[in-house]
Motif scaffolding. Structure first.
Motif, PDB file in Angstrom:
ATOM      1  N   ALA A  20      -8.927  -1.768   6.205  1.00 52.92           N
ATOM      2  CA  ALA A  20      -7.746  -2.400   5.619  1.00 52.92           C
ATOM      3  C   ALA A  20      -7.347  -3.639   6.397  1.00 52.92           C
ATOM      4  CB  ALA A  20      -6.579  -1.406   5.606  1.00 52.92           C
ATOM      5  N   THR A  24      -7.047  -7.396   5.340  1.00 49.85           N
ATOM      6  CA  THR A  24      -5.774  -8.084   5.484  1.00 49.85           C
ATOM      7  C   THR A  24      -5.931  -9.384   6.251  1.00 49.85           C
ATOM      8  OG1 THR A  24      -4.615  -5.981   5.486  1.00 49.85           O
ATOM      9  CG2 THR A  24      -3.441  -7.848   6.407  1.00 49.85           C
ATOM     10  N   ASN A 223      -6.832   2.330   3.204  1.00 51.64           N
ATOM     11  CA  ASN A 223      -6.992   0.905   3.491  1.00 51.64           C
ATOM     12  C   ASN A 223      -6.222   0.060   2.484  1.00 51.64           C
ATOM     13  OD1 ASN A 223      -8.694   1.375   1.326  1.00 51.64           O
ATOM     14  ND2 ASN A 223     -10.495   0.419   2.237  1.00 51.64           N
ATOM     15  N   LEU A 227      -3.092  -2.707   2.869  1.00 59.07           N
ATOM     16  CA  LEU A 227      -3.224  -4.011   2.229  1.00 59.07           C
ATOM     17  C   LEU A 227      -2.079  -4.271   1.251  1.00 59.07           C
ATOM     18  CD1 LEU A 227      -4.988  -6.516   2.012  1.00 59.07           C
ATOM     19  CD2 LEU A 227      -6.294  -5.367   0.204  1.00 59.07           C
ATOM     20  N   SER A 231       0.085  -7.639   1.542  1.00 62.87           N
ATOM     21  CA  SER A 231       0.096  -8.600   0.448  1.00 62.87           C
ATOM     22  C   SER A 231       1.466  -8.760  -0.199  1.00 62.87           C
ATOM     23  CB  SER A 231      -0.920  -8.175  -0.618  1.00 62.87           C
ATOM     24  OG  SER A 231      -0.545  -6.932  -1.192  1.00 62.87           O
ATOM     25  N   SER A 251      -3.038  -5.803  13.437  1.00 66.58           N
ATOM     26  CA  SER A 251      -2.586  -6.762  12.427  1.00 66.58           C
ATOM     27  C   SER A 251      -2.256  -8.134  12.985  1.00 66.58           C
ATOM     28  CB  SER A 251      -1.355  -6.197  11.712  1.00 66.58           C
ATOM     29  OG  SER A 251      -0.215  -6.208  12.562  1.00 66.58           O
TER      30      SER A 251
END
Length: 361
Positions: A20, A24, A223, A227, A231, A251
């Motif tokens: 994920a 991302t 995942n 995301l 998003s 992240s």
């Protein structure tokens, strides 16, 4: 404290949070996914600006080896059942064969301390306990929470404190650290996990007090859960504490765990078939040896399964629950404990919410 429905919590295997974050970061154009921990090496050390983590180097401890039952010493190995992928506890490297993660590193260190060679068997989550009962494996190590129901058929040795958490985009202004504060938010959660039921009950409570219900976004793949937040299609992610903290740590500072919680069974343990007190004692001694040597802390630091923030403390109420488990006031494991009696664990599900993390929202 939030009282969740009284039912057995079943930890379902999750798909890779790491994937994920690769998606991302690629979408955000801020990092190369190939530089993730799947590329090998120390995941903590690969964080931009992070301090490299010293690798653990466990060795056999004669005092621990002396406690190991002869049957295991004779064959020279310890067979550990696990269920990957469930990062950061256990998942596969890029070859889709080599297991890695906190459980794998710690399980390897435990076996070495016992003078044994670790032999991992990856299998279905629901097949581990029956496999232990049938003698296919020696122990099960896959993030099992120690629950009353499980203690009816298995004994356990504790090795880390888990729980759950709420992840947000850093700087979003959202401050939540309990289910009843999620009214009106779009909350992404993996389909089938225990938090879904808690979200559903909390959403009903929102409506009863005239607030907007929770928009629960149930997503099959973990995942995609992460995301969805990255998003902007979700406001909050709810998940198990190790998973959300690991996702946030990967992240590049864009996501943050705003609050965490524990339950009356957030202590995780290594499963051992009933009637094997000598093996229980050897495992307990091995973990305590690793804690004393500092190798446990090095492994926990590598995978982010220790205390999330220096100086953090558990709530007073939860300290009373967890102290008998060998848990310190900051949530670290001071010593391992064996569990054989179902009455050692609270019935039902009570959530103990920790303070909101400063500088996150």
């Amino acid at each position: 404290m939030f009282h969740a429905p009284a039912r057995t919590r079943r930890r379902l295997p999750l798909t890779g949070v790491v994937t994920a974050l690769a998606l991302t970061l690629a979408a955000a154009g801020c990092a190369d996914p190939k530089e993730s921990e799947h590329a090998g090496g120390n995941p903590a050390a690969s964080q931009p600006g992070s301090t490299p983590v010293t690798a653990a180097k466990p060795t056999a401890n004669p005092a621990v080896v002396a406690l190991v039952p002869q049957k295991y010493r004779s064959k020279g190995e310890l067979v550990l059942a696990t269920n990957a992928p469930y990062p950061p506890l256990e998942f596969f490297e890029d070859d889709n064969k080599t297991l890695t993660g906190f459980d794998i590193d710690l399980g390897n260190a435990i076996a070495v301390t016992m003078g044994l060679k670790p032999q991992w068997q990856n299998t279905g989550f629901d097949a581990i306990i029956p496999g232990l009962q049938a003698g296919k494996y020696d122990v099960g190590m896959t993030g099992f929470s120690i629950e009353r129901e499980r203690l009816e058929v298995m004994d356990f040795v504790s090795y880390y404190l888990s729980g759950g958490g709420f992840m947000i985009k850093k700087g979003s202004g959202i401050e939540v650290n309990s289910f009843d504060q999620l009214c009106g938010y779009r909350v992404a959660v993996q389909k089938g996990v225990s938090q879904v039921e808690s979200l559903t009950e909390a959403s009903k409570a929102c409506g009863a007090k005239g607030a907007k219900p929770i928009d629960i976004l149930q997503i099959p793949d973990q995942n995609v859960v992460v995301l969805t937040l990255a998003s902007g299609r979700a406001d909050v992610v709810v998940g198990d504490k190790p998973q959300v903290e690991y996702a946030a740590s990967r992240s590049d500072g864009k996501m943050c765990v705003i609050g965490t919680y524990q339950t009356g069974h957030s202590i995780a343990g290594i499963a051992v078939p009933k009637g094997n007190p000598q093996l229980l004692a050897a495992l307990q001694a091995a973990i305590d040896s690793l804690i004393k040597s500092g190798d446990y802390a090095k492994i926990a630091a590598r995978w982010g399964t220790g205390v999330a923030d220096p100086g953090a403390t558990l709530s007073e109420d939860y300290g009373k629950v967890s102290a008998p488990w060998g848990v310190g006031p900051d949530g670290t494991i001071i010593h391992a404990k064996t569990f054989t009696d179902p009455n050692e664990i609270q019935p039902g599900h009570t959530y103990y919410n920790q303070p909101i993390k400063k500088g996150c929202a």
